[in-house]
Design a protein around this motif. Structure first.
Motif, PDB file in Angstrom:
ATOM      1  N   ALA A   1      15.094 -25.422  20.366  1.00  0.00           N
ATOM      2  CA  ALA A   1      13.679 -25.072  20.547  1.00  0.00           C
ATOM      3  C   ALA A   1      12.957 -26.043  21.454  1.00  0.00           C
ATOM      4  O   ALA A   1      11.875 -25.726  21.972  1.00  0.00           O
ATOM      5  CB  ALA A   1      12.977 -25.027  19.188  1.00  0.00           C
ATOM      6  N   PHE A   2      13.548 -27.228  21.667  1.00  0.00           N
ATOM      7  CA  PHE A   2      12.909 -28.254  22.482  1.00  0.00           C
ATOM      8  C   PHE A   2      13.507 -28.343  23.889  1.00  0.00           C
ATOM      9  O   PHE A   2      13.082 -29.180  24.680  1.00  0.00           O
ATOM     10  CB  PHE A   2      13.055 -29.624  21.805  1.00  0.00           C
ATOM     11  CG  PHE A   2      12.638 -29.657  20.361  1.00  0.00           C
ATOM     12  CD1 PHE A   2      11.492 -29.014  19.939  1.00  0.00           C
ATOM     13  CD2 PHE A   2      13.403 -30.336  19.413  1.00  0.00           C
ATOM     14  CE1 PHE A   2      11.100 -29.039  18.608  1.00  0.00           C
ATOM     15  CE2 PHE A   2      13.020 -30.375  18.085  1.00  0.00           C
ATOM     16  CZ  PHE A   2      11.867 -29.717  17.679  1.00  0.00           C
ATOM     17  N   ASP A   3      14.476 -27.508  24.199  1.00  0.00           N
ATOM     18  CA  ASP A   3      15.228 -27.646  25.447  1.00  0.00           C
ATOM     19  C   ASP A   3      14.345 -27.418  26.670  1.00  0.00           C
ATOM     20  O   ASP A   3      13.495 -26.520  26.694  1.00  0.00           O
ATOM     21  CB  ASP A   3      16.397 -26.659  25.465  1.00  0.00           C
ATOM     22  CG  ASP A   3      17.428 -27.020  26.509  1.00  0.00           C
ATOM     23  OD1 ASP A   3      17.201 -26.711  27.690  1.00  0.00           O
ATOM     24  OD2 ASP A   3      18.441 -27.642  26.146  1.00  0.00           O
ATOM     25  N   LEU A   4      14.587 -28.216  27.703  1.00  0.00           N
ATOM     26  CA  LEU A   4      13.804 -28.115  28.942  1.00  0.00           C
ATOM     27  C   LEU A   4      13.976 -26.780  29.631  1.00  0.00           C
ATOM     28  O   LEU A   4      13.089 -26.347  30.387  1.00  0.00           O
ATOM     29  CB  LEU A   4      14.222 -29.231  29.910  1.00  0.00           C
ATOM     30  CG  LEU A   4      13.943 -30.676  29.513  1.00  0.00           C
ATOM     31  CD1 LEU A   4      14.478 -31.614  30.591  1.00  0.00           C
ATOM     32  CD2 LEU A   4      12.467 -30.910  29.306  1.00  0.00           C
ATOM     33  N   THR A   5      15.114 -26.099  29.429  1.00  0.00           N
ATOM     34  CA  THR A   5      15.365 -24.856  30.167  1.00  0.00           C
ATOM     35  C   THR A   5      14.378 -23.758  29.812  1.00  0.00           C
ATOM     36  O   THR A   5      14.249 -22.787  30.551  1.00  0.00           O
ATOM     37  CB  THR A   5      16.795 -24.354  29.912  1.00  0.00           C
ATOM     38  OG1 THR A   5      16.970 -24.129  28.501  1.00  0.00           O
ATOM     39  CG2 THR A   5      17.822 -25.370  30.388  1.00  0.00           C
ATOM     40  N   ARG A   6      13.664 -23.889  28.690  1.00  0.00           N
ATOM     41  CA  ARG A   6      12.695 -22.845  28.333  1.00  0.00           C
ATOM     42  C   ARG A   6      11.541 -22.779  29.313  1.00  0.00           C
ATOM     43  O   ARG A   6      10.781 -21.807  29.319  1.00  0.00           O
ATOM     44  CB  ARG A   6      12.184 -23.076  26.916  1.00  0.00           C
ATOM     45  CG  ARG A   6      11.169 -24.196  26.750  1.00  0.00           C
ATOM     46  CD  ARG A   6      10.811 -24.365  25.275  1.00  0.00           C
ATOM     47  NE  ARG A   6       9.684 -25.241  25.037  1.00  0.00           N
ATOM     48  CZ  ARG A   6       9.731 -26.556  24.939  1.00  0.00           C
ATOM     49  NH1 ARG A   6      10.907 -27.179  25.093  1.00  0.00           N
ATOM     50  NH2 ARG A   6       8.654 -27.267  24.700  1.00  0.00           N
ATOM     51  N   PHE A   7      11.380 -23.806  30.148  1.00  0.00           N
ATOM     52  CA  PHE A   7      10.273 -23.848  31.098  1.00  0.00           C
ATOM     53  C   PHE A   7      10.634 -23.260  32.460  1.00  0.00           C
ATOM     54  O   PHE A   7       9.816 -23.292  33.372  1.00  0.00           O
ATOM     55  CB  PHE A   7       9.815 -25.293  31.316  1.00  0.00           C
ATOM     56  CG  PHE A   7       9.272 -25.945  30.089  1.00  0.00           C
ATOM     57  CD1 PHE A   7       8.175 -25.420  29.429  1.00  0.00           C
ATOM     58  CD2 PHE A   7       9.852 -27.105  29.587  1.00  0.00           C
ATOM     59  CE1 PHE A   7       7.670 -26.029  28.296  1.00  0.00           C
ATOM     60  CE2 PHE A   7       9.348 -27.725  28.459  1.00  0.00           C
ATOM     61  CZ  PHE A   7       8.251 -27.185  27.810  1.00  0.00           C
ATOM     62  N   THR A   8      11.825 -22.727  32.602  1.00  0.00           N
ATOM     63  CA  THR A   8      12.287 -22.277  33.914  1.00  0.00           C
ATOM     64  C   THR A   8      11.298 -21.332  34.573  1.00  0.00           C
ATOM     65  O   THR A   8      10.996 -21.450  35.762  1.00  0.00           O
ATOM     66  CB  THR A   8      13.662 -21.591  33.791  1.00  0.00           C
ATOM     67  OG1 THR A   8      14.589 -22.505  33.215  1.00  0.00           O
ATOM     68  CG2 THR A   8      14.157 -21.159  35.164  1.00  0.00           C
ATOM     69  N   ASP A   9      10.764 -20.389  33.801  1.00  0.00           N
ATOM     70  CA  ASP A   9       9.832 -19.412  34.365  1.00  0.00           C
ATOM     71  C   ASP A   9       8.399 -19.633  33.900  1.00  0.00           C
ATOM     72  O   ASP A   9       7.542 -18.761  34.045  1.00  0.00           O
ATOM     73  CB  ASP A   9      10.271 -17.995  33.977  1.00  0.00           C
ATOM     74  CG  ASP A   9      11.655 -17.663  34.503  1.00  0.00           C
ATOM     75  OD1 ASP A   9      11.925 -18.001  35.667  1.00  0.00           O
ATOM     76  OD2 ASP A   9      12.453 -17.088  33.744  1.00  0.00           O
ATOM     77  N   ALA A  10       8.150 -20.820  33.339  1.00  0.00           N
ATOM     78  CA  ALA A  10       6.816 -21.077  32.790  1.00  0.00           C
ATOM     79  C   ALA A  10       5.824 -21.431  33.891  1.00  0.00           C
ATOM     80  O   ALA A  10       6.173 -21.989  34.926  1.00  0.00           O
ATOM     81  CB  ALA A  10       6.869 -22.213  31.777  1.00  0.00           C
ATOM     82  N   GLU A  11       4.579 -21.096  33.631  1.00  0.00           N
ATOM     83  CA  GLU A  11       3.494 -21.505  34.513  1.00  0.00           C
ATOM     84  C   GLU A  11       3.125 -22.948  34.214  1.00  0.00           C
ATOM     85  O   GLU A  11       3.289 -23.417  33.089  1.00  0.00           O
ATOM     86  CB  GLU A  11       2.270 -20.624  34.298  1.00  0.00           C
ATOM     87  CG  GLU A  11       2.466 -19.163  34.711  1.00  0.00           C
ATOM     88  CD  GLU A  11       2.690 -19.025  36.200  1.00  0.00           C
ATOM     89  OE1 GLU A  11       2.057 -19.779  36.960  1.00  0.00           O
ATOM     90  OE2 GLU A  11       3.490 -18.163  36.598  1.00  0.00           O
ATOM     91  N   PRO A  12       2.622 -23.689  35.206  1.00  0.00           N
ATOM     92  CA  PRO A  12       2.173 -25.057  34.931  1.00  0.00           C
ATOM     93  C   PRO A  12       1.069 -25.075  33.885  1.00  0.00           C
ATOM     94  O   PRO A  12       0.341 -24.097  33.699  1.00  0.00           O
ATOM     95  CB  PRO A  12       1.659 -25.543  36.307  1.00  0.00           C
ATOM     96  CG  PRO A  12       2.305 -24.642  37.294  1.00  0.00           C
ATOM     97  CD  PRO A  12       2.467 -23.314  36.611  1.00  0.00           C
TER      98      PRO A  12
END
Length: 387
Positions: A369-380
């Motif tokens: 749940a904390f992995d950085l890859t979850r932000f791949t398509d995230a907006e700033p």
């Protein structure tokens, strides 16, 4: 090539240094300011610990491990770091905050007592409550001595062989794979097999593409009583989360020093920070207007103008959840980021995770749940709201 470097020796970095040193690893820590300094996110005497309903599922194993390690650090250092003062969640009986806390506590079989407004007034007279308010009384909640915790971890790490450098700027240069990570240390290049980056609000400057996290300036504020007879000790004014009838939520701590009681606002608010190093300007009156209004509404026994106000920072992730992992192209760097306002109580467990990841050990908990890859398509992260 040296073994492991830890960049940033605040809450998580100090604990990572301790957990690495406890394994007999050759570890070096770098901090741009002094030990337990007041320029980052972990100063201000105290941090809340284990108040009812504040531990969603992904954090439960971290909470258990943190409890174990806080106790171990107390034993090894000979210092009391965790104070079980009891705690309160106060608000309208069917309001969203109390309802959520009650639901989480029931689901996790956490013990608590629910009391009505008259009983709140009797036991905790500094809180001015409405007739429809209730309090969930958590006997096991409390607070942590924040600066003392950092100092204890640093001293234990050093006693176990860690090397520390304060007032020293360490900057990532490049990751060369099997050849290690090159770090610029005050103009001199050093090479490490692995690096833990736990630099808090400086991470967006140090590694801007790691995750879309954003630091904001907030302030730590203390308040004095307008009547010296007001009981502000832990028995009568324990740690609390409180929702007012208009939806504003705040938190607070008992008096632990001459500063008075520390009270703050809960939620995403503050001013975006572009350069974390420049966040040392004095607190302006308009920056504390919202918390003064909250104190005026809920605590008439306190002077609503802060007796002390010092700048602080919170680094937010878009989903307000930890960001842990190795960014693409930096496989030998473990980023420990975005405490998002609720990270200090988990710091020893986060330090343990940092040590395990840096050494290739199996993490003690599922951290997907904390992995950085979850932000791949995230907006700033956008500008936080005020209030």
């Amino acid at each position: 090539m040296e073994e492991v470097a830890v960049i940033g020796l605040g809450a998580v970095g100090s604990m990572a240094l301790w957990r690495l040193a406890s394994r007999g690893v050759r570890v070096v820590g770098f901090e741009r300011f002094g030990a337990a300094h007041s320029r980052g996110s972990s100063h201000g005497e105290t941090r809340m610990n284990k108040i009812i309903g504040d531990q969603p599922a992904p954090y439960k194993p971290l909470a258990r491990r943190a409890d174990e390690l806080w106790k171990r650090l107390e034993e090894e250092s000979g210092r009391q770091l965790a104070v079980e003062s009891g705690g309160l969640v106060i608000g309208p009986k069917d309001g969203p905050y109390v309802t959520r806390a009650r639901r989480l506590a029931d689901a996790q079989e956490m013990p608590y007592e629910e009391i009505d407004a008259d009983e709140i007034r009797r036991r905790y007279p500094v809180h001015a409550v409405d007739d429809g308010d209730v309090a969930l009384v958590d006997p096991h909640a409390g607070y942590l001595r924040s600066e003392d915790g950092i100092r204890a971890a640093l001293l234990r790490a050093k006693a176990l062989g860690a090397e520390t450098h304060f007032d020293t700027v360490a900057t990532l240069v490049r990751d060369e794979g099997d050849a290690g990570v090159v770090v610029d240390v005050d103009g001199e290049e050093r090479r490490f097999r692995r690096v833990v980056l736990s630099a808090g609000a400086w991470i967006p400057q140090e590694m801007p593409d790691a995750a879309p996290v954003a630091p904001v300036r907030i302030n730590a504020t203390w308040f004095s009583p307008n009547d010296e007879r007001a009981p502000l000790d832990a028995e009568h004014f324990p740690v609390f989360m409180r929702e007012l009838a208009d939806g504003r939520i705040g938190w607070g701590f008992p008096q632990v020093s001459e500063r008075g009681v520390k009270i703050g606002l809960h939620g995403r608010y503050g001013t975006p920070v572009i350069d974390a190093t420049a966040n040392d300007r004095p607190v302006a009156p308009d920056e504390v207007a919202a918390i003064a209004d909250f104190v005026r509404a809920g605590f008439p026994a306190l002077v609503p103008t802060p007796s002390t106000a010092v700048p602080c920072m919170v680094t937010w992730a878009p989903d307000e959840t930890f960001a842990i992992g190795s960014p693409e192209g930096w496989e030998n760097v473990v980023v420990m980021s975005a405490c998002s306002g609720h990270g200090f109580k988990y710091a020893p467990a986060s330090g343990e995770l940092a040590a395990q990841l840096a050494l290739g050990e199996e993490p003690f908990a599922d951290i997907s749940a904390f992995d950085l890859t979850r932000f791949t398509d995230a907006e700033p992260v956008g500008t936080p709201r005020i209030g």
